[in-house]
Scaffold this motif. Structure first.
Motif, mmCIF file in Angstrom:
data_model
loop_
_atom_site.group_PDB
_atom_site.id
_atom_site.type_symbol
_atom_site.label_atom_id
_atom_site.label_comp_id
_atom_site.label_asym_id
_atom_site.label_seq_id
_atom_site.Cartn_x
_atom_site.Cartn_y
_atom_site.Cartn_z
ATOM 1 N N ALA A 204 0.852 -1.201 0.000
ATOM 2 C CA ALA A 204 0.000 0.000 0.000
ATOM 3 C C ALA A 204 0.884 1.247 0.000
ATOM 4 O O ALA A 204 1.998 1.217 0.517
ATOM 5 N N ASN A 205 0.389 2.327 -0.578
ATOM 6 C CA ASN A 205 1.177 3.549 -0.703
ATOM 7 C C ASN A 205 0.435 4.756 -0.140
ATOM 8 O O ASN A 205 -0.405 5.342 -0.816
ATOM 9 N N ASP B 154 -0.294 8.078 -1.989
ATOM 10 C CA ASP B 154 -1.368 8.215 -2.976
ATOM 11 C C ASP B 154 -2.697 7.925 -2.262
ATOM 12 O O ASP B 154 -3.336 6.890 -2.483
ATOM 13 N N SER C 97 10.020 8.844 6.467
ATOM 14 C CA SER C 97 10.873 7.664 6.321
ATOM 15 C C SER C 97 11.764 7.476 7.553
ATOM 16 O O SER C 97 12.266 6.386 7.802
ATOM 17 N N GLN D 148 1.115 17.561 -1.998
ATOM 18 C CA GLN D 148 1.900 16.585 -1.252
ATOM 19 C C GLN D 148 2.969 17.328 -0.452
ATOM 20 O O GLN D 148 3.748 18.075 -1.022
ATOM 21 N N THR E 183 5.114 15.758 1.753
ATOM 22 C CA THR E 183 6.194 14.869 2.184
ATOM 23 C C THR E 183 7.447 15.100 1.343
ATOM 24 O O THR E 183 7.375 15.658 0.245
ATOM 25 N N LEU E 184 8.601 14.645 1.848
ATOM 26 C CA LEU E 184 9.832 14.783 1.065
ATOM 27 C C LEU E 184 9.883 13.696 -0.008
ATOM 28 O O LEU E 184 10.261 13.952 -1.145
ATOM 29 N N THR E 185 9.473 12.481 0.348
ATOM 30 C CA THR E 185 9.426 11.408 -0.631
ATOM 31 C C THR E 185 8.030 11.380 -1.263
ATOM 32 O O THR E 185 7.116 12.063 -0.801
ATOM 33 N N GLY E 186 7.854 10.586 -2.311
ATOM 34 C CA GLY E 186 6.553 10.511 -2.987
ATOM 35 C C GLY E 186 5.816 9.254 -2.557
ATOM 36 O O GLY E 186 4.999 9.279 -1.638
ATOM 37 N N THR E 187 6.123 8.134 -3.217
ATOM 38 C CA THR E 187 5.618 6.846 -2.755
ATOM 39 C C THR E 187 6.180 6.596 -1.364
ATOM 40 O O THR E 187 7.342 6.865 -1.098
ATOM 41 N N ARG E 188 5.334 6.144 -0.454
ATOM 42 C CA ARG E 188 5.779 5.879 0.914
ATOM 43 C C ARG E 188 5.332 4.496 1.354
ATOM 44 O O ARG E 188 4.520 3.861 0.693
ATOM 45 N N SER E 189 5.875 4.042 2.492
ATOM 46 C CA SER E 189 5.655 2.673 2.927
ATOM 47 C C SER E 189 4.364 2.493 3.726
ATOM 48 O O SER E 189 4.226 3.018 4.829
ATOM 49 N N PHE F 194 -6.269 -5.106 -4.885
ATOM 50 C CA PHE F 194 -5.888 -4.337 -6.068
ATOM 51 C C PHE F 194 -6.869 -4.501 -7.228
ATOM 52 O O PHE F 194 -6.644 -3.954 -8.307
ATOM 53 N N SER G 19 14.213 5.483 -1.550
ATOM 54 C CA SER G 19 12.827 5.282 -1.104
ATOM 55 C C SER G 19 11.868 5.275 -2.280
ATOM 56 O O SER G 19 10.759 4.759 -2.182
ATOM 57 N N THR H 275 11.032 9.810 -6.413
ATOM 58 C CA THR H 275 11.180 11.194 -5.961
ATOM 59 C C THR H 275 12.558 11.402 -5.349
ATOM 60 O O THR H 275 13.265 12.347 -5.711
ATOM 61 N N GLU H 276 12.970 10.494 -4.436
ATOM 62 C CA GLU H 276 14.305 10.635 -3.844
ATOM 63 C C GLU H 276 15.390 10.559 -4.911
ATOM 64 O O GLU H 276 16.333 11.352 -4.918
ATOM 65 N N LYS I 117 9.422 19.504 -6.845
ATOM 66 C CA LYS I 117 9.797 19.371 -5.436
ATOM 67 C C LYS I 117 11.319 19.474 -5.291
ATOM 68 O O LYS I 117 11.826 20.205 -4.428
ATOM 69 N N HIS J 57 9.941 -0.864 -7.110
ATOM 70 C CA HIS J 57 8.585 -0.981 -6.541
ATOM 71 C C HIS J 57 7.488 -0.515 -7.507
ATOM 72 O O HIS J 57 6.320 -0.460 -7.122
ATOM 73 N N VAL K 82 6.947 -1.844 -1.684
ATOM 74 C CA VAL K 82 7.336 -0.484 -1.314
ATOM 75 C C VAL K 82 8.097 -0.543 0.022
ATOM 76 O O VAL K 82 7.714 -1.328 0.901
ATOM 77 N N PRO K 83 9.153 0.248 0.284
ATOM 78 C CA PRO K 83 9.747 1.235 -0.608
ATOM 79 C C PRO K 83 11.012 0.700 -1.282
ATOM 80 O O PRO K 83 11.936 0.256 -0.627
ATOM 81 N N THR L 195 17.790 9.882 2.808
ATOM 82 C CA THR L 195 17.282 9.488 4.112
ATOM 83 C C THR L 195 18.418 8.818 4.892
ATOM 84 O O THR L 195 19.476 8.526 4.337
#
Lengths: 355, 355
Positions: free
Chosen positions: A37-38, A41, A74, A243, A245-251, B12, B74, B77-78, B110, B208, B215-216, B247
């Motif tokens: 899951a992300n 998004d 993160s 958005q 956050t610093l990252t995009g997709t996250r855990s 999904f 991550s 984006t990173e 960003k 990912h 993820v991530p 990170t």
């Protein structure tokens, strides 16, 4: 398809250097269920986005903030970068600087370099805490944030947060507290460190450290929405407008795991864990002192002691995962996975090596 | 201790908007075993650090680079932020700018804001690819990097990477390719996109996403060590000397999962998956066209089509997770989890709503 070669992750039995630990079983279980899951998004992954909201509310409770703003980052590095970024973006100056004690984590050096902000590091006092006079002398009209540490990486010290906050706000700067490691221990001490103890603006507090959540689960908390809004960028082709956050997709695993750990352990479980960790640190410090080894008093469950480099290397060769302070002292973090038995076994190896 | 309330992650089945997907079973299994390891502390967590080295080598194979530098980030984006950061740090100018097509991912916006670099976005041509004349006109002596996209987020297009690289290098700038989504599809096409197709300097390529890792797990690859060294900060109290990641603590699950996915699927599994995904995208585009709906030809498995806002909303209310391009077109990403049956069911709902 090729067969995947299986590797065995090393166990934690001899890991004395990490600020991460074995996750709580409930947290591990929940994390596994949300591995794909992300939360980056939220319109697509609504369930985990709801969990993140609950996790931030719970983090707020722990950090003394009624209506917390922020998100699950993160880790502490991202949270520290974001705090400095928000302060920089909200300030007027073209030559921003931040002021931090020399005991601050190296992620502040990274934040300053990434964000093109001057980092002014100031000395600490004999107790390894930020020297208030030095901080006052370092701040000026271009200072956008003052950083205080609640549980330093090297000696587990807690800076005088209320006094630092006063200095920061008098200078028109934001006050950020790095409680990445200490945040889940300090609620059970008398230290003044939280949003409830001083009008601080933001905090880093990591579930994946003493919160006993799986990696990656850091926490970025802010008192005001303005701080988070200062980080927002527009997000076309996501069904959400921006958005922060610093990252995009996250855990999703990080979010679900952190929430499960906090639900399982706050407050009773964390209190019990803190007491065990501190008792182990006091025991270890006492054993070092009894052996005539110079030891830094563990204010929180982190022990630093002077050891000959050859002894340090011999202990590493014996399989112990240990690390050093910048000045070369042995540094042992008494995390929940570090048992009294492990410490006794470590001391036995130490005695064998030194004899 | 409190009981943890169990949540069910949504499945999904109806997710048509995500660039992430269901992880390969081997990858899921490996990720679970490394949930509490931290590749950000390689001296403490040596096993996962070794896995990361193997993962980077495999990513290099996929991206056409023999001795790849870089690490598992991550996410895209990173990786994009790090590429711009390295270019900025290596350049001489005090007023750095980067040039990217308007089709570039918002993470470049960003990156520019975070790094205090000017972002110059230039138009795309009728095929939604970077307009070379516009790029040439935008670069100057202060340009530190040109960005090309290999698999754009909105239309799945591949910019003319070799020509862009020539423009970048003629201007003394670095060339970065964002293949975050396309990188695991493009090896099975005739597109020129990789380190082997042009002397590009860095790339974002995410396990990912189409790599079918949990993820991530993003990928940051660089041709030269110099690029990674430009990101390094000193790391006291870690038994390693420096850290080049954005990170600090990082996900062992991401590293172990990505390596397991690539070992299981590269190259045959990814080739088969690409063919299925592309066939589904061609099917969907054909069905849209047959219904008189304006559709953007899917060069890669991503379909954009003009749909009335009311129809879009009705489809979301029917439970479909869909998103829009910046200009409002329906956007469907044919990831491995998106089956022909799901698309047929989606089309049936579409027909019902439009009738």
């Amino acid at each position: 398809m090729q067969r995947v070669r299986r590797r065995t992750p090393q166990d934690f039995d001899r890991v004395l250097s990490s600020m991460c630990t074995v996750p709580h079983p409930d947290a591990q279980e929940e994390a596994v269920r949300f591995l794909s899951a992300n939360p980056g998004d939220p319109a697509t992954y609504q369930t985990v986005a709801e969990l993140e909201g609950e996790a931030v509310d719970l983090l707020g409770k722990i950090a003394g903030l009624d209506r917390p703003e922020g998100y699950l980052a993160s880790g502490g590095t991202e949270a520290n970068i974001q705090a400095v970024r928000a302060a920089r973006n909200l300030a007027e100056t073209d030559a921003p600087n931040i002021v931090a004690p020399e005991s601050a984590h190296f992620s502040l050096t990274k934040a300053a370099e990434v964000l093109d902000v001057e980092l002014r590091t100031v000395p600490v006092d004999d107790g390894y805490r930020a020297n208030l006079d030095a901080v006052s002398a370092a701040v000026d009209a271009d200072t956008v944030a003052v950083i205080g540490v609640a549980g330093t990486t090297e000696y587990g010290r807690v800076d005088p947060i209320p006094a630092l906050t006063e200095i920061a706000h008098d200078a028109g700067a934001k006050m950020h507290v790095d409680a990445s490691w200490g945040g889940f221990l300090l609620p059970f001490t008398d230290h003044e460190w939280s949003f409830a103890d001083a009008p601080i603006d933001s905090m880093a507090i990591d579930p994946h450290k003493c919160g006993q959540a799986p990696v990656p689960a850091g926490g970025f908390l802010a008192r005001d929405r303005e701080t988070v809004d200062a980080l927002a960028v527009d997000t076309p082709y996501l069904e959400t407008t921006s958005q922060a956050t610093l990252t995009g997709t996250r855990s999703g695993a990080g979010v679900a795991g952190a929430l499960a750990a906090m639900e399982a352990l706050w407050p009773a479980g964390y209190r019990a864990s803190y007491r065990d960790q501190q008792a182990n640190a006091d025991y270890l410090a006492g054993e070092f002192s009894a052996r005539g080894i110079d030891t830094v008093d563990p204010v929180l469950p982190l022990v630093a002691a002077s050891l000959a480099p050859s002894t340090f290397e011999a202990l590493r060769e014996a399989g112990w995962r240990i690390s050093r302070t910048a000045t070369g002292e042995l540094r042992i973090v008494c995390m929940p996975h570090v048992t009294r038995e492990a410490l006794a076994s470590f001391l036995a190896d130490l005695d064998r090596i030194r004899s």
